[in-house]
Design a protein around this motif. Sequence first.
Motif, PDB file in Angstrom:
ATOM      1  N   ALA A  16      45.502  38.248  32.415  1.00 13.06           N
ATOM      2  CA  ALA A  16      45.100  39.644  32.283  1.00 13.06           C
ATOM      3  C   ALA A  16      44.062  39.795  31.184  1.00 13.06           C
ATOM      4  O   ALA A  16      43.987  38.995  30.254  1.00 13.06           O
ATOM      5  CB  ALA A  16      46.319  40.508  31.979  1.00 13.06           C
ATOM      6  N   GLY A  17      43.219  40.841  31.324  1.00 10.78           N
ATOM      7  CA  GLY A  17      42.239  41.115  30.285  1.00 10.78           C
ATOM      8  C   GLY A  17      40.857  41.323  30.862  1.00 10.78           C
ATOM      9  O   GLY A  17      40.697  41.772  31.983  1.00 10.78           O
ATOM     10  N   ARG A  18      39.850  40.942  30.105  1.00  5.77           N
ATOM     11  CA  ARG A  18      38.468  41.253  30.445  1.00  5.77           C
ATOM     12  C   ARG A  18      37.627  39.982  30.471  1.00  5.77           C
ATOM     13  O   ARG A  18      37.731  39.126  29.605  1.00  5.77           O
ATOM     14  CB  ARG A  18      37.908  42.229  29.403  1.00  5.77           C
ATOM     15  N   LEU A  19      36.800  39.863  31.494  1.00  2.00           N
ATOM     16  CA  LEU A  19      35.812  38.805  31.614  1.00  2.00           C
ATOM     17  C   LEU A  19      34.466  39.494  31.810  1.00  2.00           C
ATOM     18  O   LEU A  19      34.121  39.888  32.914  1.00  2.00           O
ATOM     19  CB  LEU A  19      36.119  37.887  32.803  1.00  2.00           C
ATOM     20  N   GLY A  20      33.735  39.677  30.739  1.00  2.00           N
ATOM     21  CA  GLY A  20      32.487  40.416  30.848  1.00  2.00           C
ATOM     22  C   GLY A  20      32.730  41.827  31.356  1.00  2.00           C
ATOM     23  O   GLY A  20      33.521  42.569  30.782  1.00  2.00           O
ATOM     24  N   ASP A  21      32.064  42.183  32.438  1.00  2.00           N
ATOM     25  CA  ASP A  21      32.222  43.514  33.019  1.00  2.00           C
ATOM     26  C   ASP A  21      33.270  43.540  34.120  1.00  2.00           C
ATOM     27  O   ASP A  21      33.270  44.424  34.979  1.00  2.00           O
ATOM     28  CB  ASP A  21      30.880  44.001  33.584  1.00  2.00           C
ATOM     29  N   VAL A  22      34.169  42.569  34.098  1.00  2.00           N
ATOM     30  CA  VAL A  22      35.256  42.483  35.082  1.00  2.00           C
ATOM     31  C   VAL A  22      36.590  42.489  34.340  1.00  2.00           C
ATOM     32  O   VAL A  22      36.766  41.751  33.369  1.00  2.00           O
ATOM     33  CB  VAL A  22      35.135  41.195  35.923  1.00  2.00           C
ATOM     34  N   SER A  23      37.501  43.352  34.789  1.00  2.00           N
ATOM     35  CA  SER A  23      38.837  43.375  34.196  1.00  2.00           C
ATOM     36  C   SER A  23      39.856  42.857  35.196  1.00  2.00           C
ATOM     37  O   SER A  23      39.667  42.945  36.414  1.00  2.00           O
ATOM     38  CB  SER A  23      39.218  44.799  33.762  1.00  2.00           C
ATOM     39  N   VAL A  24      40.934  42.307  34.669  1.00  2.00           N
ATOM     40  CA  VAL A  24      42.024  41.777  35.485  1.00  2.00           C
ATOM     41  C   VAL A  24      43.325  42.394  35.011  1.00  2.00           C
ATOM     42  O   VAL A  24      43.656  42.328  33.825  1.00  2.00           O
ATOM     43  CB  VAL A  24      42.110  40.242  35.388  1.00  2.00           C
ATOM     44  N   GLU A  25      44.048  43.001  35.942  1.00  2.00           N
ATOM     45  CA  GLU A  25      45.344  43.604  35.639  1.00  2.00           C
ATOM     46  C   GLU A  25      46.389  43.026  36.578  1.00  2.00           C
ATOM     47  O   GLU A  25      46.179  42.965  37.794  1.00  2.00           O
ATOM     48  CB  GLU A  25      45.268  45.123  35.809  1.00  2.00           C
ATOM     49  N   LEU A  26      47.502  42.596  36.018  1.00  2.00           N
ATOM     50  CA  LEU A  26      48.570  41.999  36.811  1.00  2.00           C
ATOM     51  C   LEU A  26      49.671  43.009  37.075  1.00  2.00           C
ATOM     52  O   LEU A  26      50.107  43.706  36.166  1.00  2.00           O
ATOM     53  CB  LEU A  26      49.152  40.788  36.092  1.00  2.00           C
ATOM     54  N   GLY A  27      50.128  43.075  38.327  1.00  2.00           N
ATOM     55  CA  GLY A  27      51.221  43.960  38.681  1.00  2.00           C
ATOM     56  C   GLY A  27      52.514  43.195  38.826  1.00  2.00           C
ATOM     57  O   GLY A  27      52.514  41.978  39.045  1.00  2.00           O
ATOM     58  N   PRO A  28      53.643  43.888  38.748  1.00  2.00           N
ATOM     59  CA  PRO A  28      54.941  43.225  38.863  1.00  2.00           C
ATOM     60  C   PRO A  28      55.251  42.760  40.280  1.00  2.00           C
ATOM     61  O   PRO A  28      56.204  42.013  40.494  1.00  2.00           O
ATOM     62  CB  PRO A  28      55.932  44.304  38.412  1.00  2.00           C
ATOM     63  N   GLY A  30      53.246  40.930  42.194  1.00  2.00           N
ATOM     64  CA  GLY A  30      52.465  39.772  42.580  1.00  2.00           C
ATOM     65  C   GLY A  30      51.033  40.092  42.951  1.00  2.00           C
ATOM     66  O   GLY A  30      50.288  39.196  43.360  1.00  2.00           O
ATOM     67  N   VAL A  31      50.642  41.360  42.805  1.00  2.00           N
ATOM     68  CA  VAL A  31      49.275  41.784  43.133  1.00  2.00           C
ATOM     69  C   VAL A  31      48.473  41.922  41.844  1.00  2.00           C
ATOM     70  O   VAL A  31      48.904  42.598  40.906  1.00  2.00           O
ATOM     71  CB  VAL A  31      49.277  43.123  43.897  1.00  2.00           C
ATOM     72  N   ALA A  32      47.306  41.316  41.814  1.00  2.00           N
ATOM     73  CA  ALA A  32      46.386  41.453  40.693  1.00  2.00           C
ATOM     74  C   ALA A  32      45.249  42.379  41.096  1.00  2.00           C
ATOM     75  O   ALA A  32      44.753  42.313  42.223  1.00  2.00           O
ATOM     76  CB  ALA A  32      45.838  40.095  40.272  1.00  2.00           C
ATOM     77  N   THR A  33      44.850  43.241  40.172  1.00  2.00           N
ATOM     78  CA  THR A  33      43.710  44.120  40.400  1.00  2.00           C
ATOM     79  C   THR A  33      42.519  43.608  39.612  1.00  2.00           C
ATOM     80  O   THR A  33      42.577  43.483  38.388  1.00  2.00           O
ATOM     81  CB  THR A  33      44.026  45.563  39.963  1.00  2.00           C
ATOM     82  N   VAL A  34      41.457  43.278  40.313  1.00  2.00           N
ATOM     83  CA  VAL A  34      40.220  42.806  39.700  1.00  2.00           C
ATOM     84  C   VAL A  34      39.189  43.918  39.873  1.00  2.00           C
ATOM     85  O   VAL A  34      38.848  44.287  40.994  1.00  2.00           O
ATOM     86  CB  VAL A  34      39.732  41.504  40.355  1.00  2.00           C
ATOM     87  N   GLU A  35      38.706  44.461  38.757  1.00  2.00           N
ATOM     88  CA  GLU A  35      37.845  45.639  38.812  1.00  2.00           C
ATOM     89  C   GLU A  35      36.496  45.384  38.156  1.00  2.00           C
ATOM     90  O   GLU A  35      36.415  44.818  37.066  1.00  2.00           O
ATOM     91  CB  GLU A  35      38.524  46.829  38.136  1.00  2.00           C
ATOM     92  N   ILE A  36      35.439  45.829  38.828  1.00  5.38           N
ATOM     93  CA  ILE A  36      34.080  45.756  38.304  1.00  5.38           C
ATOM     94  C   ILE A  36      33.804  47.017  37.497  1.00  5.38           C
ATOM     95  O   ILE A  36      34.105  48.123  37.943  1.00  5.38           O
ATOM     96  CB  ILE A  36      33.064  45.624  39.452  1.00  5.38           C
ATOM     97  N   HIS A  37      33.186  46.852  36.325  1.00  8.43           N
ATOM     98  CA  HIS A  37      32.922  47.995  35.449  1.00  8.43           C
ATOM     99  C   HIS A  37      31.425  48.107  35.157  1.00  8.43           C
ATOM    100  O   HIS A  37      30.953  47.813  34.053  1.00  8.43           O
ATOM    101  CB  HIS A  37      33.705  47.852  34.147  1.00  8.43           C
ATOM    102  N   ARG A  38      30.674  48.538  36.151  1.00 10.81           N
ATOM    103  CA  ARG A  38      29.260  48.842  35.965  1.00 10.81           C
ATOM    104  C   ARG A  38      28.898  50.120  36.725  1.00 10.81           C
ATOM    105  O   ARG A  38      28.027  50.111  37.591  1.00 10.81           O
ATOM    106  CB  ARG A  38      28.373  47.680  36.440  1.00 10.81           C
ATOM    107  N   PRO A  39      29.616  51.200  36.452  1.00 10.23           N
ATOM    108  CA  PRO A  39      29.359  52.427  37.206  1.00 10.23           C
ATOM    109  C   PRO A  39      27.983  53.002  36.868  1.00 10.23           C
ATOM    110  O   PRO A  39      27.405  52.676  35.819  1.00 10.23           O
ATOM    111  CB  PRO A  39      30.478  53.345  36.713  1.00 10.23           C
ATOM    112  N   PRO A  40      27.418  53.848  37.761  1.00 11.93           N
ATOM    113  CA  PRO A  40      28.044  54.334  38.993  1.00 11.93           C
ATOM    114  C   PRO A  40      27.816  53.437  40.196  1.00 11.93           C
ATOM    115  O   PRO A  40      28.587  53.464  41.157  1.00 11.93           O
ATOM    116  CB  PRO A  40      27.363  55.682  39.211  1.00 11.93           C
ATOM    117  N   ALA A  41      26.742  52.614  40.184  1.00 16.99           N
ATOM    118  CA  ALA A  41      26.396  51.840  41.381  1.00 16.99           C
ATOM    119  C   ALA A  41      26.970  50.430  41.364  1.00 16.99           C
ATOM    120  O   ALA A  41      26.988  49.755  42.384  1.00 16.99           O
ATOM    121  CB  ALA A  41      24.877  51.766  41.542  1.00 16.99           C
ATOM    122  N   ASN A  42      27.422  49.966  40.192  1.00 20.70           N
ATOM    123  CA  ASN A  42      28.007  48.629  40.064  1.00 20.70           C
ATOM    124  C   ASN A  42      27.073  47.537  40.590  1.00 20.70           C
ATOM    125  O   ASN A  42      27.484  46.647  41.343  1.00 20.70           O
ATOM    126  CB  ASN A  42      29.369  48.579  40.763  1.00 20.70           C
TER     127      ASN A  42
END
Length: 273
Positions: A16-28, A30-42
Amino acid sequence: MDAPAGTDPAPSEELAGRLGDVSVELGPDGVATVEIHRPPANFFDVALIRSLAEAYDRLSAGDTRAIVLCAEGRHFCAGADFSGASTAEYVDTGQAASLYAEGARLFEVAVPVVAAVQGAAIGGGLGLACSADFRVASVESRFSANFARLGFHHGFGLSITLPDIVGGQRAAELLYTGRRIGGEAAAAIGLADRLVPSERIREEAHVLAAEIAGSAPLAVRSIKATLRGNLADRIREVTPREDREQARLRVTEDFAEGVAASAERREPRFHGR
């Protein structure tokens, strides 16, 4: 949760945490959420795609069972920003080759990926959406392989993924015309796997990912490996041609006109030179 044979689960705190402009969140679940953070057009570049690939690699080495790929802001991803300073990066074919080398890694992720596609998935952003196993969208979502409308060749492995997903004829139509289609049309041709209200896109993507995570993890990994087979190798085989054709067409008058027309929100006037 079970880890793939021959690997040790990576500790959650290392994933879990941040890799550049990408974050990783772990759920209980077994699903991980990988999110891009360059709004609005990414918009993406080599660094962003490398961060995504690194996130996928770490999650695949752990006990994650499915991934939701999403993006902050109004749009999922508009590909590369050809209207700004980053255009110069893509004139350098070495940089484009690096982008595609990192992109090929996304097709090697061992667990299923569900893309939550809000707003637009355009150009290379469509390629990114097509790297996922599934796409959840709404009627307001927009998909476009707009490369021909910019005056150059498509990339990000769409030569392989788009025909695989929608069939050869549909893929050719989308690529030749550069047409933008909405969520309903995308669902009708199989480009979108689930069509839900806009405010529920991410939630429903997680529901699908959690359903996958509820299956036996070793079996799911094995099934995905069988279904996707040598997809990453096929991507690596085709992207050098995509790269070469993009480099060749990027120096034409038509490309300059396509970029200008897009920035000015008008119809392009192409002359075949």
